[in-house]
Design a protein around this motif. Structure first.
Motif, mmCIF file in Angstrom:
data_model
loop_
_atom_site.group_PDB
_atom_site.id
_atom_site.type_symbol
_atom_site.label_atom_id
_atom_site.label_comp_id
_atom_site.label_asym_id
_atom_site.label_seq_id
_atom_site.Cartn_x
_atom_site.Cartn_y
_atom_site.Cartn_z
ATOM 1 N N UNK A 126 -12.266 -30.886 -50.154
ATOM 2 C CA UNK A 126 -12.686 -31.960 -51.058
ATOM 3 C C UNK A 126 -14.137 -32.341 -50.813
ATOM 4 N N UNK A 127 -14.518 -32.493 -49.537
ATOM 5 C CA UNK A 127 -15.909 -32.838 -49.224
ATOM 6 C C UNK A 127 -16.862 -31.726 -49.643
ATOM 7 N N UNK A 128 -16.418 -30.485 -49.478
ATOM 8 C CA UNK A 128 -17.269 -29.355 -49.865
ATOM 9 C C UNK A 128 -17.524 -29.371 -51.369
ATOM 10 N N UNK A 129 -16.490 -29.673 -52.164
ATOM 11 C CA UNK A 129 -16.682 -29.716 -53.617
ATOM 12 C C UNK A 129 -17.524 -30.930 -54.019
ATOM 13 N N UNK A 130 -17.332 -32.071 -53.328
ATOM 14 C CA UNK A 130 -18.179 -33.226 -53.621
ATOM 15 C C UNK A 130 -19.637 -32.926 -53.296
ATOM 16 N N UNK A 131 -19.859 -32.148 -52.236
ATOM 17 C CA UNK A 131 -21.220 -31.748 -51.914
ATOM 18 C C UNK A 131 -21.812 -30.828 -52.963
ATOM 19 N N UNK A 132 -20.966 -30.120 -53.709
ATOM 20 C CA UNK A 132 -21.433 -29.226 -54.777
ATOM 21 C C UNK A 132 -21.672 -29.983 -56.070
ATOM 22 N N UNK A 133 -21.360 -31.320 -56.093
ATOM 23 C CA UNK A 133 -21.655 -32.135 -57.263
ATOM 24 C C UNK A 133 -20.448 -32.533 -58.075
ATOM 25 N N UNK A 134 -19.267 -32.146 -57.677
ATOM 26 C CA UNK A 134 -18.067 -32.522 -58.421
ATOM 27 C C UNK A 134 -17.616 -33.908 -57.982
ATOM 28 N N UNK A 135 -17.104 -34.667 -58.940
ATOM 29 C CA UNK A 135 -16.599 -35.993 -58.612
ATOM 30 C C UNK A 135 -15.305 -35.872 -57.830
ATOM 31 N N UNK A 136 -14.974 -36.944 -57.085
ATOM 32 C CA UNK A 136 -13.774 -36.906 -56.259
ATOM 33 C C UNK A 136 -12.508 -36.712 -57.085
ATOM 34 N N UNK A 137 -12.324 -37.468 -58.232
ATOM 35 C CA UNK A 137 -11.111 -37.230 -59.029
ATOM 36 C C UNK A 137 -11.029 -35.816 -59.567
ATOM 37 N N UNK A 138 -12.204 -35.275 -60.038
ATOM 38 C CA UNK A 138 -12.208 -33.913 -60.592
ATOM 39 C C UNK A 138 -11.883 -32.893 -59.505
#
Length: 426
Positions: A126-138
């Motif tokens: 989840x943190x890796x995807x948030x670091x890539x710019x995706x929102x937490x819900x997405x």
């Protein structure tokens, strides 16, 4: 296209994505490849059970006795990974519930109260995807519906669902649908437990099969004994009938000969000018002659003995014990042969000349007898079993006690012990 999936860790072949997901949940394995190996689908025509391998089919046949199967392997068709994944996602959505409040209330039965909780995904991904710019819900939604297996899978899922209107809404799922993720150790223990149960089941089936085989063996043995008894009874009846026929034929032959002799007698009397029937004086003379012949035959009468089976068994057992006791050395074997050959001569002399008294008496004090026979334990027992009696220092056989059948039978056993190298081996 793929025909099945294979686990790269344990090489287990799986038929569908659902089976793949179940396998991953039980074992903790997460690496799978598509395979061109087709999993068989053989359906038992008697009970409808599907068997996916030859081993499973053979086990079902041994357990139930069913032997007819319909091969439906080709009817399963070729796997469609995209379709299977879509069906799996649909099943997951049905299990987890709708993503919006409106759809959740629509899917819920009237009066049903379902507690909704936020979906739980891997924190590091989840943190890796948030670091890539995706929102937490997405990111949470993508990781949850892609199986929470990898960031790459979540991104691919987002590419396919870019048009979904609820991508950025928090994902709520029924609380009861949350299943605690098994640790590798828990997954291993669960797999070991499944293997243990399968092994116990197989052992129970094997014991049951062994019990059935033993019952079948006993049944077959009883049938064979019954058939043998029936055959022996039939042979006995045939022997009795054959003996009766022989007696009848013998009786008819005697009557025919008697009639012929009577006719010849009448013819001779006619030629001599005498009446055909005997006179009273001739009848008395004929009766006296017949009575005299009868008495002479009774004086010479020799009893016919039945073959002494019990005596043969006793003599054989004694000789076997003597031979076993004399097998320790070649010298002992020679003593045994000398004693047996000497006893064979004693028995043979009495059997051939029963009226000769010298053959029916053996002096126990005789040096040659002591050296050749009496020195070997069991020899005197054999002679007594043959009919000799010990009277003081003498082995004697009274003339009226001579049984030629017994002597011949004992002689046969002595000769067998002397010439048969396998005598007493069993």
């Amino acid at each position: 296209m793929a025909k099945s999936y294979v686990c790269t860790k344990c090489n287990t072949f799986l038929k569908s994505v659902k089976e793949l997901q179940d396998h991953a949940e039980v074992t903790g394995h997460s690496s799978f490849d598509e395979s061109s190996v087709a999993i068989k689908t053989m359906v038992c025509t008697e009970c409808g059970k599907p068997c996916r391998s030859d081993a499973e089919r053979d086990l079902h046949t041994r357990h139930t006795g069913h032997s007819n199967y319909e091969d439906k392997t080709n009817e399963a068709g070729i796997l469609n990974t995209e379709r299977d994944m879509k069906e799996a996602r649909t099943e997951l959505l049905d299990m987890d519930g709708p993503t919006s409040a409106a759809s959740t209330s629509a899917a819920r039965e009237p009066g049903q109260d379902v507690e909704m909780v936020p979906a739980v995904v891997d924190e590091s991904m989840l943190k890796e995807m948030e670091g890539m710019g995706f929102s937490a819900p997405r990111a949470t939604r993508a990781l949850h519906f892609s199986g929470n297996s990898s960031v790459e899978g979540a991104i691919n899922w987002l590419d396919q669902h870019e048009a979904d209107i609820d991508l950025d809404e928090p994902l709520l799922i029924p609380k009861e649908s949350l299943k605690p993720k098994l640790s590798p150790e828990e997954a291993r223990k669960k797999a070991e437990e499944a293997i243990r149960k399968a092994k116990e089941k197989r052992e129970r089936e094997e014991k049951e099969q062994e019990r059935v085989r033993e019952l079948e063996r006993i049944r077959a043995g009883k049938e064979m004994l019954a058939m043998k008894a029936k055959a022996d009874e039939a042979d006995r009846k045939r022997a009795i009938e054959e003996r009766q026929r022989e007696k009848q034929e013998e009786q008819r032959a005697r009557e025919k000969i008697k009639a012929k002799l009577e006719e010849d007698r009448r013819e001779r009397r006619r030629q001599m000018g005498l009446p055909e029937e005997l006179t009273e004086e001739e009848k008395r003379a004929e009766a006296e002659k017949v009575e005299k012949q009868r008495k002479e035959e009774e004086g010479k009468k020799v009893f016919t003995f039945v073959k002494p089976i019990s005596v043969i068994d006793k003599v054989r057992k004694t000789l076997v014990d003597m031979k076993k006791a004399s097998s320790a050395s070649s010298a002992e074997e020679e003593r045994f042969k000398t004693a047996v050959s000497t006893m064979l001569k004693y028995v043979g002399n009495v059997a051939s000349q029963p009226d000769e008294e010298k053959f029916r008496n053996i002096k126990l004090s005789n040096a040659a007898f002591q050296q050749r026979v009496a020195s070997l334990e069991g020899s005197l027992v054999v002679l007594e079993q043959a009919g000799f009696q010990r009277v003081d220092e003498l082995l004697t056989m009274p003339r009226e006690k001579v049984n030629v059948e017994v002597l011949n039978s004992v002689g046969g056993e002595l000769n067998n012990a002397l010439t048969n190298p396998f005598f007493g081996a069993l």
